[in-house]
Design a protein around this motif. Sequence first.
Motif, PDB file in Angstrom:
ATOM      1  N   ARG A   5       0.849  -1.202  -0.267  1.00 34.37           N
ATOM      2  CA  ARG A   5       0.112   0.076  -0.054  1.00 34.37           C
ATOM      3  C   ARG A   5       0.923   1.293   0.025  1.00 34.37           C
ATOM      4  NH1 ARG A   5      -3.688  -1.474   5.030  1.00 34.37           N
ATOM      5  NH2 ARG A   5      -1.714  -2.224   5.698  1.00 34.37           N
ATOM      6  N   ARG A   6       1.603   1.418  -1.240  1.00 32.31           N
ATOM      7  CA  ARG A   6       2.670   2.532  -1.285  1.00 32.31           C
ATOM      8  C   ARG A   6       2.038   3.401  -2.130  1.00 32.31           C
ATOM      9  NH1 ARG A   6       7.926  -1.507  -2.311  1.00 32.31           N
ATOM     10  NH2 ARG A   6       7.600  -2.715  -0.311  1.00 32.31           N
ATOM     11  N   ILE A   7       1.124   3.452  -3.038  1.00 35.49           N
ATOM     12  CA  ILE A   7       0.702   4.537  -4.147  1.00 35.49           C
ATOM     13  C   ILE A   7      -0.164   5.485  -3.281  1.00 35.49           C
ATOM     14  CG2 ILE A   7      -0.667   4.908  -6.139  1.00 35.49           C
ATOM     15  CD1 ILE A   7       0.258   1.834  -7.056  1.00 35.49           C
ATOM     16  N   ILE A   8       0.283   6.465  -3.667  1.00 35.98           N
ATOM     17  CA  ILE A   8      -0.562   7.936  -3.668  1.00 35.98           C
ATOM     18  C   ILE A   8      -1.086   8.189  -4.890  1.00 35.98           C
ATOM     19  CG2 ILE A   8      -0.742  10.257  -2.673  1.00 35.98           C
ATOM     20  CD1 ILE A   8       1.804   9.525  -0.788  1.00 35.98           C
ATOM     21  N   TRP A   9      -2.253   7.923  -5.140  1.00 36.10           N
ATOM     22  CA  TRP A   9      -2.790   8.324  -6.390  1.00 36.10           C
ATOM     23  C   TRP A   9      -2.653   9.917  -6.886  1.00 36.10           C
ATOM     24  CZ3 TRP A   9      -2.977   4.387  -9.728  1.00 36.10           C
ATOM     25  CH2 TRP A   9      -3.075   3.192  -9.387  1.00 36.10           C
ATOM     26  N   LEU A  10      -2.449  10.286  -7.974  1.00 36.08           N
ATOM     27  CA  LEU A  10      -2.790  11.541  -8.612  1.00 36.08           C
ATOM     28  C   LEU A  10      -3.825  11.578  -9.717  1.00 36.08           C
ATOM     29  CD1 LEU A  10       1.012  13.094  -8.514  1.00 36.08           C
ATOM     30  CD2 LEU A  10      -0.724  13.653  -6.650  1.00 36.08           C
ATOM     31  N   ALA A  11      -5.114  11.448  -9.101  1.00 30.54           N
ATOM     32  CA  ALA A  11      -6.116  11.272 -10.072  1.00 30.54           C
ATOM     33  C   ALA A  11      -6.814  12.630 -10.445  1.00 30.54           C
ATOM     34  CB  ALA A  11      -7.147  10.391  -9.059  1.00 30.54           C
ATOM     35  N   SER A  12      -7.082  12.279 -11.843  1.00 32.56           N
ATOM     36  CA  SER A  12      -7.897  13.302 -12.290  1.00 32.56           C
ATOM     37  C   SER A  12      -8.791  13.029 -13.577  1.00 32.56           C
ATOM     38  CB  SER A  12      -7.136  14.860 -12.355  1.00 32.56           C
ATOM     39  OG  SER A  12      -6.189  14.455 -13.750  1.00 32.56           O
ATOM     40  N   TYR A  13      -9.711  13.826 -14.036  1.00 30.53           N
ATOM     41  CA  TYR A  13     -10.196  13.679 -15.483  1.00 30.53           C
ATOM     42  C   TYR A  13      -8.879  14.294 -16.227  1.00 30.53           C
ATOM     43  CZ  TYR A  13     -13.969  12.652 -18.704  1.00 30.53           C
ATOM     44  OH  TYR A  13     -14.719  12.192 -19.647  1.00 30.53           O
ATOM     45  N   PRO A  14      -8.918  13.888 -17.583  1.00 33.39           N
ATOM     46  CA  PRO A  14      -7.852  14.587 -18.394  1.00 33.39           C
ATOM     47  C   PRO A  14      -8.018  16.064 -18.541  1.00 33.39           C
ATOM     48  CG  PRO A  14      -8.581  12.574 -19.500  1.00 33.39           C
ATOM     49  CD  PRO A  14      -9.485  12.720 -18.349  1.00 33.39           C
ATOM     50  N   LYS A  15      -6.910  16.843 -18.673  1.00 33.77           N
ATOM     51  CA  LYS A  15      -6.951  18.149 -18.696  1.00 33.77           C
ATOM     52  C   LYS A  15      -7.273  18.884 -17.423  1.00 33.77           C
ATOM     53  CE  LYS A  15      -5.365  19.744 -21.716  1.00 33.77           C
ATOM     54  NZ  LYS A  15      -3.995  19.987 -21.818  1.00 33.77           N
ATOM     55  N   SER A  16      -7.216  18.366 -16.327  1.00 34.64           N
ATOM     56  CA  SER A  16      -7.659  19.015 -15.094  1.00 34.64           C
ATOM     57  C   SER A  16      -6.701  19.480 -14.368  1.00 34.64           C
ATOM     58  CB  SER A  16      -8.539  18.061 -14.340  1.00 34.64           C
ATOM     59  OG  SER A  16      -9.596  17.720 -14.896  1.00 34.64           O
ATOM     60  N   GLY A  17      -5.434  19.216 -14.810  1.00 34.50           N
ATOM     61  CA  GLY A  17      -4.122  19.861 -13.861  1.00 34.50           C
ATOM     62  C   GLY A  17      -3.235  19.043 -13.098  1.00 34.50           C
ATOM     63  N   ASN A  18      -3.510  17.550 -13.956  1.00 30.90           N
ATOM     64  CA  ASN A  18      -2.339  16.673 -13.151  1.00 30.90           C
ATOM     65  C   ASN A  18      -1.169  16.969 -13.440  1.00 30.90           C
ATOM     66  OD1 ASN A  18      -1.573  13.950 -12.487  1.00 30.90           O
ATOM     67  ND2 ASN A  18      -3.525  13.252 -12.457  1.00 30.90           N
ATOM     68  N   THR A  19      -0.682  17.271 -14.455  1.00 30.60           N
ATOM     69  CA  THR A  19       0.719  17.605 -14.995  1.00 30.60           C
ATOM     70  C   THR A  19       1.356  18.445 -14.134  1.00 30.60           C
ATOM     71  OG1 THR A  19       0.543  16.653 -17.160  1.00 30.60           O
ATOM     72  CG2 THR A  19       2.431  18.192 -16.776  1.00 30.60           C
ATOM     73  N   TRP A  20       0.470  19.842 -13.903  1.00 27.44           N
ATOM     74  CA  TRP A  20       0.942  20.782 -13.029  1.00 27.44           C
ATOM     75  C   TRP A  20       1.038  20.233 -11.768  1.00 27.44           C
ATOM     76  CZ3 TRP A  20      -2.788  25.462 -11.591  1.00 27.44           C
ATOM     77  CH2 TRP A  20      -1.925  26.655 -10.985  1.00 27.44           C
ATOM     78  N   MET A  21       0.233  19.616 -11.142  1.00 22.21           N
ATOM     79  CA  MET A  21       0.432  18.929  -9.832  1.00 22.21           C
ATOM     80  C   MET A  21       1.536  18.036  -9.692  1.00 22.21           C
ATOM     81  SD  MET A  21      -0.359  18.976  -6.773  1.00 22.21           S
ATOM     82  CE  MET A  21      -2.136  19.660  -6.545  1.00 22.21           C
ATOM     83  N   ARG A  22       1.717  17.238 -10.711  1.00 21.50           N
ATOM     84  CA  ARG A  22       3.038  16.497 -10.832  1.00 21.50           C
ATOM     85  C   ARG A  22       4.285  17.263 -10.545  1.00 21.50           C
ATOM     86  NH1 ARG A  22       2.754  12.878 -15.456  1.00 21.50           N
ATOM     87  NH2 ARG A  22       1.481  14.258 -16.378  1.00 21.50           N
ATOM     88  N   THR A  23       4.183  18.325 -11.483  1.00 19.01           N
ATOM     89  CA  THR A  23       5.722  19.138 -11.392  1.00 19.01           C
ATOM     90  C   THR A  23       5.705  19.813 -10.345  1.00 19.01           C
ATOM     91  OG1 THR A  23       4.356  20.847 -12.748  1.00 19.01           O
ATOM     92  CG2 THR A  23       5.627  19.356 -13.961  1.00 19.01           C
ATOM     93  N   LEU A  24       4.786  20.388  -9.512  1.00 17.68           N
ATOM     94  CA  LEU A  24       4.822  21.149  -8.256  1.00 17.68           C
ATOM     95  C   LEU A  24       5.328  20.130  -7.231  1.00 17.68           C
ATOM     96  CD1 LEU A  24       1.060  22.975  -8.068  1.00 17.68           C
ATOM     97  CD2 LEU A  24       3.737  23.919  -7.699  1.00 17.68           C
ATOM     98  N   LEU A  25       4.949  19.038  -7.058  1.00 17.32           N
ATOM     99  CA  LEU A  25       5.258  18.167  -6.081  1.00 17.32           C
ATOM    100  C   LEU A  25       6.682  17.762  -6.321  1.00 17.32           C
ATOM    101  CD1 LEU A  25       2.264  15.891  -5.672  1.00 17.32           C
ATOM    102  CD2 LEU A  25       2.949  17.389  -4.043  1.00 17.32           C
ATOM    103  N   ALA A  26       7.192  17.563  -7.684  1.00 10.70           N
ATOM    104  CA  ALA A  26       8.409  17.230  -7.878  1.00 10.70           C
ATOM    105  C   ALA A  26       9.639  18.319  -7.639  1.00 10.70           C
ATOM    106  CB  ALA A  26       8.706  16.942  -9.326  1.00 10.70           C
ATOM    107  N   HIS A  27       9.109  19.443  -7.905  1.00  9.57           N
ATOM    108  CA  HIS A  27       9.961  20.638  -7.570  1.00  9.57           C
ATOM    109  C   HIS A  27       9.865  20.963  -6.104  1.00  9.57           C
ATOM    110  CE1 HIS A  27      10.210  21.464 -11.998  1.00  9.57           C
ATOM    111  NE2 HIS A  27      11.066  22.229 -11.826  1.00  9.57           N
ATOM    112  N   TYR A  28       8.926  20.520  -5.519  1.00 14.63           N
ATOM    113  CA  TYR A  28       9.069  20.625  -3.877  1.00 14.63           C
ATOM    114  C   TYR A  28       9.970  19.775  -3.262  1.00 14.63           C
ATOM    115  CZ  TYR A  28       7.985  21.387   1.039  1.00 14.63           C
ATOM    116  OH  TYR A  28       8.128  21.798   2.413  1.00 14.63           O
ATOM    117  N   PHE A  29       9.849  18.459  -3.596  1.00 13.09           N
ATOM    118  CA  PHE A  29      10.516  17.376  -2.979  1.00 13.09           C
ATOM    119  C   PHE A  29      11.838  16.808  -3.339  1.00 13.09           C
ATOM    120  CE2 PHE A  29       5.937  16.259  -1.704  1.00 13.09           C
ATOM    121  CZ  PHE A  29       6.089  15.934  -0.182  1.00 13.09           C
TER     122      PHE A  29
END
Length: 289
Positions: A5-29
Amino acid sequence: MTDLRRIIWLASYPKSGNTWMRTLLAHYFMPKGQAPDINNLRQFTTGDIRQDFFDRAAGRPFRAETYEEWMAVRPTALRLIAASKPSHHFVKTHCQPIRMFGKDVIPAEVTAAAIYILRNPFDLAPSFSRHQDCDLDTAITRMMFPDMSTGSATGIFETLGRWDDHVKTWTTAPGLPRHTVRYEDLLADAPGVMTALLEKFLRVKVDKSKLDYAIGETSFDALKRQESEKGFTERPPHMQAFFAKGQAGVWREDLTPAQVGRLREGFLPVLEKWYPEMLDETAEFAGTA
């Protein structure tokens, strides 16, 4: 037995900001200067449509002709994805958390939590039409189709369903620790939204300078510039630009009153819950006030 139980899902309907959230988290962590660009996000996150994991799960080059063949292999592929990192990690999905052929599309055995990103359907529709390479009326019809899905040439599918069902299933899934982010709120107050996500949900003490840096490096203009300079591997071949407008309120220029009315009527209960502030304006625009 190993706990996957390791997955934290980044879930969305397409074109809802998933890529932005992934890049935000990557640049923070990730250490400053080491965060991947938009074409190398798999260094930080992965996705549930990775061909290599399905190949390993199938024991051969994976190719499915039907949803049943896909679901026969998906649980094993997700276990491999969960086991690919030693602790909690983020995995992108556009799938609904539903059951198909007696199996969970989002299995509890690999799931730690979920971050759900949603965007109002009025702004989503024009972006979705570009993503789908279809006109707006067709895009709206697809957003209202219960069995809407997308898939790769090898049969790795994404079960989207209707926009409102997607929102409901993710935001009410029983026993799932989740945090919901509205795209519009992220646009209006990225520091506040990300601080709440990091501190209240991920239990991470926020470093303000790191967060400011992450937000600055992942502005819409910065992502658009990256795509212009380097391209974007996740952009469908027919799309001129994946990062087109990235604004809230574009529906006023992009949609007709009839299209606004269709979306409003089709998704009203979910709009009442998640976008009550849009009800009066969209009713007036559609001529139904």
